[in-house]
Design an enzyme around this catalytic site. Structure first.
Site, PDB file in Angstrom:
ATOM      1  N   PHE A 124     -10.811  14.858 -21.275  1.00  0.00           N
ATOM      2  CA  PHE A 124     -11.874  15.344 -22.171  1.00  0.00           C
ATOM      3  C   PHE A 124     -12.058  16.853 -22.129  1.00  0.00           C
ATOM      4  O   PHE A 124     -12.560  17.450 -23.066  1.00  0.00           O
ATOM      5  CB  PHE A 124     -13.199  14.634 -21.843  1.00  0.00           C
ATOM      6  N   LYS A 125     -11.636  17.477 -21.025  1.00  0.00           N
ATOM      7  CA  LYS A 125     -11.856  18.928 -20.890  1.00  0.00           C
ATOM      8  C   LYS A 125     -11.070  19.720 -21.932  1.00  0.00           C
ATOM      9  O   LYS A 125     -11.416  20.854 -22.244  1.00  0.00           O
ATOM     10  CB  LYS A 125     -11.515  19.376 -19.466  1.00  0.00           C
ATOM     11  N   ASP A 126      -9.994  19.116 -22.464  1.00  0.00           N
ATOM     12  CA  ASP A 126      -9.236  19.792 -23.528  1.00  0.00           C
ATOM     13  C   ASP A 126     -10.142  20.133 -24.710  1.00  0.00           C
ATOM     14  O   ASP A 126      -9.989  21.189 -25.333  1.00  0.00           O
ATOM     15  CB  ASP A 126      -8.103  18.885 -24.042  1.00  0.00           C
ATOM     16  N   LEU A 129     -12.522  23.142 -23.674  1.00  0.00           N
ATOM     17  CA  LEU A 129     -11.809  24.356 -23.249  1.00  0.00           C
ATOM     18  C   LEU A 129     -10.972  24.962 -24.369  1.00  0.00           C
ATOM     19  O   LEU A 129     -10.837  26.178 -24.456  1.00  0.00           O
ATOM     20  CB  LEU A 129     -10.947  24.062 -22.018  1.00  0.00           C
ATOM     21  N   THR A 157      -9.521  20.317 -14.655  1.00  0.00           N
ATOM     22  CA  THR A 157     -10.000  21.597 -15.199  1.00  0.00           C
ATOM     23  C   THR A 157      -8.867  22.614 -15.240  1.00  0.00           C
ATOM     24  O   THR A 157      -8.693  23.329 -16.226  1.00  0.00           O
ATOM     25  CB  THR A 157     -11.171  22.156 -14.366  1.00  0.00           C
TER      26      THR A 157
END
Length: 496
Positions: A124-126, A129, A157
């Site tokens: 999900f960090k894509d 970010l 991360t």
């Protein structure tokens, strides 16, 4: 906190520190700061209130279009004109594997799983970010400046941050990863990126230990200023802003109808570690989105204890679990939630957080704890519950869950088995099962590995060791200084 109705497209959105001792900043200031100078976290000074009409208009939007609407509200056209904003978001999501960017899987027995993992690194960090990196580059190019991003990672991360800025001419990134403490896939996603602006170090230590040289560097204020250092972890407001879109998208995809009064509720189940996704949900709720939030954690349960009985205190140790990205002791985004629910009481928030920093243990004031338990429900899941959930979901749907997603889906099965009446429910899925083959095997299932991940095994890797005997802070400072020299040289040669 002030509230204002939509639309106010020409307003500047200001950000204030949760601790109330720092000057207010605009979105650009919040983006480049991470923490506020007084140690607090940035939050919007005003929250727009969404009318039924606005929710109706937004209900048919795609995920990228929802991100654009939210960013337009919280950034403002003076900083990024709408046309530029649309281009940046389009560029941010251009490499996602799913045409919807975020996809809802409707499974048996009312199970809705919102897949937040269709970006390049399968996590999900894509989502946040990629957008954050586009905003950074936009401002840096405008101001003709350069930043060095320093990231300590326990896995996801680092790879998502590298992916978001690799090849960018105004950004260098240094990532410290804990050798042997990430999954093999997570490590390869970082060490196989060979771009000149990516600098990866393998530290002989765990993720808490590798944070120490980073903290040491960031406490040298003059050094930070000289080299334009910044972090990209989830204290950064920009990441929380993008994560608000998950909640709106979940609501609009799961709500039965928007033509009834009052608007129906949807329950959103948020598996969390540092509470960024949860803070985003609380803000969406305050803006008028009718969601009921359930936070689920593994046996590292500080958030669960805080919601249940106001016990915001560290455990003796972090217990390693199958949901490793949630093995977190200090969920720093809880500070945003405390501030939000205490009607932006920065004095109270500051006292609370300073006591926690001193003693690592604090009891929430009665009023704040009751507001928190009204806003959020919570549950803690064991490794056994995680593997059982993964097994059951496969059996019923031939659908593989990652262990973190299973922490959320476990709550759904629990409620279903108790035959609890509830509104429609949506479980957020933060990562693909493909990243966690060890956990899939632990659940007695067969991992499915995509070709892009298999291909990592054959790629060249680059990773500089930081051995136990090395001075990690010195290595980090030297690397930052060398990047600074190269950037200065590049600027001089460009101007000749």
């Amino acid at each position: 906190m002030l509230w204002y109705p939509l639309p106010k497209a020409s307003r500047i959105m200001w950000y204030v520190s949760t601790r109330g001792m720092a000057p207010r900043v605009d979105f650009e200031g919040a983006l480049f700061s991470g923490y506020a100078p007084d140690g607090g976290l940035f939050m919007p000074e005003e929250l727009p209130q969404l009318s039924r009409e606005t929710l109706h208009q937004w209900s048919t939007l795609s995920y990228p279009s929802l991100v654009k609407e939210l960013c337009a509200l919280f950034i403002g056209p003076e900083l990024i004109p709408r046309e530029d904003l649309n281009d940046l978001i389009h560029r941010a999501f251009s490499r996602f594997r799913h045409k919807e960017v975020v996809h809802l899987s409707r499974l048996r027995n009312g199970l809705n799983v919102l897949e937040l993992w269709h970006g390049v690194t399968y996590a999900f960090k894509d989502l946040s970010l990629c957008c954050t990196a586009q905003f950074l580059q936009y401002f840096l190019e405008k101001r003709e400046k350069h930043v060095t991003v320093v990231v300590g990672t326990s896995g996801d991360t680092g790879s998502a941050a590298i992916e978001s800025v690799q090849g960018a001419k105004n950004v260098d990134i240094i990532v410290l990863l804990p050798k042997g403490h990430c999954t093999k896939i997570q490590e390869l996603q970082m060490t196989t990126v060979l771009k000149d602006n990516v600098h990866v170090f393998g530290v002989e230590g765990n993720s808490d230990e590798l944070d120490e040289p980073i903290k040491a560097v960031f406490t040298d204020v003059a050094f930070v200023k000289k080299h334009n250092l910044m972090s990209l972890n989830s204290v950064n407001w920009s990441r929380v802003l993008i994560q608000m879109a998950h909640h709106f998208f979940a609501y609009f995809r799961c709500v039965p109808s928007l033509d009834v009064h009052p608007l129906p509720t949807v329950e959103v189940v948020v598996p969390t570690g540092a509470a960024g996704n949860l803070a985003a949900g609380c803000i969406a709720q305050k803006m008028g989105l009718p969601i009921r939030l359930v936070v689920t954690v593994n046996c590292n349960d500080i958030i669960h204890r805080t919601v249940q009985r106001g016990d915001f205190s560290l455990s003796e140790t972090v217990k390693p679990t199958l949901a490793s990205a949630m093995d977190i002791q200090v969920p720093y985004n809880m500070e945003r939630i405390f501030w939000l629910l205490s009607d932006s009481d920065s004095q109270g928030t500051r006292a609370l957080m300073e006591q926690f920093e001193r003693t690592q243990s604090v009891s929430l004031p009665k009023e704040l704890q009751s507001k928190l338990s009204l806003a959020v429900m919570s549950e803690s899941m064991s490794d056994e519950a995680i593997t059982q959930t993964m097994g059951r979901c496969w059996e019923e749907n031939q659908y593989l869950l990652c262990p973190h997603s299973a922490v959320a889906v476990s709550y759904h099965y629990q409620q279903m088995d108790r035959q609890q009446p509830s509104p429609p429910r949506c479980c957020l899925a933060p990562a693909s099962a493909a990243k966690f083959p060890e956990a899939v095997l632990a659940a007695g299932l067969t991992p499915e590995t995509p070709l892009e991940i298999l291909a990592l095994e054959k790629k060249e890797t680059r990773c500089t060791p930081m051995r136990k005997s090395d001075d990690w802070t010195l290595i980090l400072r030297n690397t930052i200084e060398e990047i600074g020299r190269q950037w200065t040289g590049h600027v001089l040669s460009a101007s000749n």
